[in-house]
Enzyme design. Structure first.
Site, PDB file in Angstrom:
ATOM      1  N   ASP A  25       0.874  -1.166   0.000  1.00 43.27           N
ATOM      2  CA  ASP A  25       0.000   0.000   0.000  1.00 43.27           C
ATOM      3  C   ASP A  25       0.911   1.215   0.000  1.00 43.27           C
ATOM      4  O   ASP A  25       1.477   1.582   1.018  1.00 43.27           O
ATOM      5  CB  ASP A  25      -0.894  -0.034   1.245  1.00 43.27           C
ATOM      6  CG  ASP A  25      -1.727   1.236   1.410  1.00 43.27           C
ATOM      7  OD1 ASP A  25      -1.672   2.107   0.510  1.00 43.27           O
ATOM      8  OD2 ASP A  25      -2.424   1.358   2.432  1.00 43.27           O
ATOM      9  N   LYS A  86       3.142  11.115  -3.545  1.00 44.62           N
ATOM     10  CA  LYS A  86       2.047  10.518  -4.318  1.00 44.62           C
ATOM     11  C   LYS A  86       1.141  11.572  -4.943  1.00 44.62           C
ATOM     12  O   LYS A  86       0.515  11.338  -5.960  1.00 44.62           O
ATOM     13  CB  LYS A  86       1.231   9.624  -3.377  1.00 44.62           C
ATOM     14  CG  LYS A  86       0.226   8.728  -4.070  1.00 44.62           C
ATOM     15  CD  LYS A  86      -0.442   7.839  -3.043  1.00 44.62           C
ATOM     16  CE  LYS A  86      -1.502   6.944  -3.644  1.00 44.62           C
ATOM     17  NZ  LYS A  86      -2.079   6.078  -2.604  1.00 44.62           N
ATOM     18  N   GLU A 185      -7.212   0.623  -4.657  1.00 49.57           N
ATOM     19  CA  GLU A 185      -7.255   0.553  -3.187  1.00 49.57           C
ATOM     20  C   GLU A 185      -8.601   0.090  -2.637  1.00 49.57           C
ATOM     21  O   GLU A 185      -8.638  -0.800  -1.786  1.00 49.57           O
ATOM     22  CB  GLU A 185      -6.844   1.904  -2.600  1.00 49.57           C
ATOM     23  CG  GLU A 185      -5.342   2.119  -2.702  1.00 49.57           C
ATOM     24  CD  GLU A 185      -4.930   3.576  -2.621  1.00 49.57           C
ATOM     25  OE1 GLU A 185      -5.768   4.421  -2.278  1.00 49.57           O
ATOM     26  OE2 GLU A 185      -3.751   3.872  -2.912  1.00 49.57           O
ATOM     27  N   ASP A 207     -13.121   5.369   0.726  1.00 41.72           N
ATOM     28  CA  ASP A 207     -11.695   5.367   1.037  1.00 41.72           C
ATOM     29  C   ASP A 207     -11.153   6.792   1.019  1.00 41.72           C
ATOM     30  O   ASP A 207     -10.930   7.366  -0.050  1.00 41.72           O
ATOM     31  CB  ASP A 207     -10.971   4.472   0.007  1.00 41.72           C
ATOM     32  CG  ASP A 207      -9.468   4.402   0.254  1.00 41.72           C
ATOM     33  OD1 ASP A 207      -8.962   5.090   1.164  1.00 41.72           O
ATOM     34  OD2 ASP A 207      -8.792   3.659  -0.483  1.00 41.72           O
TER      35      ASP A 207
END
Lengths: 624, 181
Positions: A25, A86, A185, A207
């Protein structure tokens, strides 16, 4: 050699070793690695026992430092410490300005669309920063599991576009990892939850991470996870909560936006702490020193926090509504709402999501670990460790794909939420007499105007035979693989002139750049690459041979004539001899290719036979 | 290779018929993907990966075509050698076209309606009802499958295309109104 390894019912496949695989992850704020050990998927700790690796990389003159030590330096050394890479990955310099929050980095003025951040150890791209994080996690997994990883599954936000996916894959390549699959994800979270509870039905996965928001609606049916719709915002997350709180503090304390980067970082840290504390407390005290001897004291209560973040939470609810509409279901159809990502700890988020779906959201799996755990389960299946496993993930593309047509409009070729892999083609024509070339501009997004969509690639189809306008027939074919990556091909049908592109994002690294980076990292390795390559290829050849033998034993007589069988066996012996004697890895690789070619018809027959078997029991006559 | 001369119904082991059990279709779709999906070949040689990718793409295409009544009808007409291209095949039913125009106007007026959400709901329901009626007609037309009935089916397809477009526009407006809340 999966196809050749499919065993008959009641007969086990050729025994094989447990192959080491991990799920990663790669988060905006924190990253984790997990693996399946003795049948249980769990996150792996570092030497100090911590599972979470802060996604922070600090560049020093001695090299890169990753994790908690780097995060601690973020305030003192803001220019050389990269947080939330990211948010930058797969984006162009011009786009970075539109991101929320202030970036303390010095971007180098280089002649490249990829932003590079100046540090003491040179200019680094977000792809390289991410590769550093991946390397640390992979090393941790290899040390814990006691061997080399055969492959990894890396999770990405479902809403990541093609460029961001490509860039993530590039980072893995740079870190020397074999990527089995990029996994969305929320889908990973669904796997962790679904397998845990054997929950059938339609689920919503909400999420909210540090920097990204995803909503996925999926149906679980007998081990198959079918994503019905996905949506979200790849630039919205808990970091934005911190920013609005930090801005509120600045306003209260009378600090201007021209304050030094170190102070701004410290404020964001304070904002985050306050937000986290308000998950349990109803108010928190705040104190800020501006570094020039002045200090401010105040307090933040939960109502004020809610007011500050409500506009952001509302944006996520709008996305939920859109996703439900795309999936063709209403809130009442949702069995469970699963909360994923650290930012769902914020109470206001849980409250609003519960209100919208009219059900208490599930929070019982650690929202920080659930994605990594799901990725590990998928990695284990993809490594071939569970040949009889029923689990299968059917995912979708998050954003529509299309090309530019006359007048700056986008013609959609594959609409969003189409199940992948998918291939679609459309015909276009020339609009001028004697036109011999056509530009193909590939775009991603939902809007109608080219300028509102994301440009993925441009290429030209040349050599169209001159014809009157409208006479040429140009077929543009899009195909998206199971990772969600796009390939585009254009062909003039009357003459068969072709042009194609592997869509390389405008903001990714070029192949040469990656090759250069890999070369420079290998130069330091000091390993005997040639010998290693021979060994690798020998292992690969042995695998292919073993699989083929097992296949022949299982159904060689049924599917092959005597002559065909001889051909296959001769080719097999050829590779066996070659693998034993060769001193050149490439020669073995070539031999494997030759064997595969010789057996292509057999592999296809096996696939067909498998399809037939899957459909037996329900033949047409069953309905008559 | 999945035999490309096979039609989509054969691929799923289903009879060529417009009326089908979508639950059954979905079950078989999942069973087929279990065999051909690229994830089953993650550690396989390139050649097999390519084959799996191609097969899974084909299975997805077939599933999407059969699952949706309009696409299924178009596909069945194509199997019968009918050209269903938009330019050549548009409805000549004047009453239907008139009704479409009225519904479009109604949609355009929704914004200024006293209760736009309720009005839009009503419109969406109406369009859904009309779509359902067309599907019922298609079931008869494609079952009988005489030249005349196929011609009528082509007409129904064209009407459904109108209705679908209208429905999507109404949905887009619904989304717009929701954003304003």
């Amino acid at each position: 050699m999966a196809l050749l390894q499919i065993a008959e019912p009641g007969q086990s496949a050729a025994p094989h070793q447990h192959r080491l695989a991990a799920g990663i992850d790669l988060g905006t704020t924190n990253s984790l690695v997990a693996s399946v050990r003795s049948g249980v998927a769990e996150t792996l700790p570092d030497e100090a026992g911590g599972h979470i690796l802060p996604s922070v990389v600090r560049y020093t003159a001695q090299g890169a430092v990753v994790g908690a030590a780097a995060r601690e330096a973020a305030v003192d050394d803001p220019h050389n410490t990269i947080v939330s890479a990211k948010r930058l990955i797969g984006r162009g310099l011009d786009e970075l300005k539109t991101l929320g929050g202030k970036l303390p980095y010095r971007f180098s003025a280089v002649d490249s669309a990829v932003p590079r951040i100046d540090t003491v150890s040179g200019a680094v791209s977000p792809v390289e920063v991410s590769a550093e994080i991946l390397k640390v996690l992979a090393q941790r997994a290899e040390a814990t599991l006691g061997g080399e990883l055969t492959g990894v599954v890396i999770t990405v936000p479902a809403y990541f576009d093609d460029a961001q996916r490509q860039a993530t894959k590039d980072a893995a390549k740079l870190a020397g990892l074999n990527v089995f699959r990029l996994l969305n994800e929320p889908t990973a979270a669904a796997v962790a939850y679904g397998l845990d509870r054997e929950a059938e039905g339609v689920h919503a996965i909400y999420d909210l991470g540090g920097g990204t928001f995803d909503i996925s609606i999926l149906r679980l049916n007998k081990g198959v996870f079918e994503v019905m719709a996905t949506g979200g915002d790849s630039a919205l997350g808990g970091d934005d909560f911190d920013h609005v709180v930090a801005e509120w503090i600045m306003q209260q304390a009378g600090i201007g936006s021209d304050a030094p980067p170190g102070l701004l970082r410290a404020l964001t840290g304070k904002a985050r702490e306050a937000k986290e504390a308000l998950a349990t407390a109803s108010r928190v005290d705040l104190q800020v020193d501006d570094g020039e001897g002045r200090s401010w004291q105040g307090e933040l209560d939960r109502d004020t926090l809610n007011e500050l973040i409500d506009p952001l939470v509302r944006k996520t609810i709008s996305a939920c509504r859109r996703a439900l509409r795309d999936a063709g279901v209403s809130p009442e159809d949702i069995t469970d709402v699963v909360m994923v990502g650290g930012s769902t700890r914020t109470l206001r988020v849980r409250e609003k999501v519960g209100e919208f779906f009219a059900t208490e959201p599930l929070v019982d799996i650690d929202p920080d670990r659930v994605v990594a755990v799901g990725a590990a389960l998928q990695a284990d299946v993809l490594a071939g460790n569970k040949p009889d496993d029923e689990m299968l993930l059917l995912d979708v593309i998050p954003l529509s794909l299309g090309i530019e047509t006359m007048g700056g409009l986008v013609e959609k070729i594959i609409p969003r939420n189409t199940t992948i892999p998918v291939g679609r083609a459309q015909e276009f024509t020339t609009f001028k007499d004697g036109q011999t070339a056509m530009a193909v501009h590939v775009l991603q997004g939902e809007r109608e105007l080219v300028s509102d969509c994301r440009s993925l690639a441009r290429f030209e189809l040349r050599g169209i035979p001159p014809m009157v306008a409208g006479a040429a027939r140009i077929r543009v074919a899009f195909s998206v693989d199971a990772d969600g990556l796009l390939h585009v091909e254009a062909e003039e049908l009357s003459q068969g002139v072709k042009a194609s592109v592997e869509v390389k994002p405008s903001y990714g690294l070029t192949d040469e750049e990656i090759a250069d980076m890999l070369r420079s990292s290998i130069e330091h390795a000091g390993e005997d690459m040639a010998a290693r390559r021979v060994a690798e290829q020998q292992v690969e050849a042995a695998r292919v041979i073993e699989a083929l033998q097992a296949a022949l034993a299982a159904d060689g007589d049924e599917l092959l004539s005597a002559t065909e069988r001889t051909t296959v066996e001769e080719a097999l012996q050829g590779l066996r001899d070659l693998a034993e004697s060769a001193i050149d890895g490439d020669a073995i690789k070539q031999g494997i290719g030759q064997l595969e070619q010789a057996c292509e018809f057999y592999v296809e027959r096996r696939m067909n036979s498998n399809i037939r078997k899957a459909m037996t029991g329900h033949k047409v006559d069953e309905f008559e | 290779m999945i035999d490309l001369t096979k039609n989509y119904f054969d691929l799923f082991g289903l009879p060529v018929a417009f009326v089908l059990d979508v639950g059954e279709l979905s079950d078989r779709y999942r069973e087929l993907q279990r065999v051909v999906h690229p994830d089953r070949y993650a550690s396989a040689p390139e050649q097999e990966k390519r084959l799996a990718l191609q097969q899974a793409t084909q299975v997805n295409e077939a599933y999407e075509t059969l699952r949706d009544p309009l696409k299924r009808a178009i596909y069945m007409l194509q199997l019968q050698g009918f050209d269903t291209g938009l330019e050549t095949a548009t409805t000549r039913d004047a009453a239907f076209l008139m009704q479409q125009m009225e519904m479009r106007e109604a949609l355009a007026d929704t914004r200024s309606h006293a209760n736009p959400e309720a009005r839009l709901d009503e419109l969406l329901r109406e369009i859904r009802g009309m779509l359902k009626a067309q599907v019922a007609e298609l079931a008869v037309q494609l079952e009988t499958a005489t030249q005349e009935q196929l011609e009528a089916a082509r007409e129904s397809v064209s009407k459904m295309q109108f209705l679908n477009k209208l429905y999507h526009e109404a949905e887009a407006l619904e989304a717009e109104l929701e954003e304003l809340i």
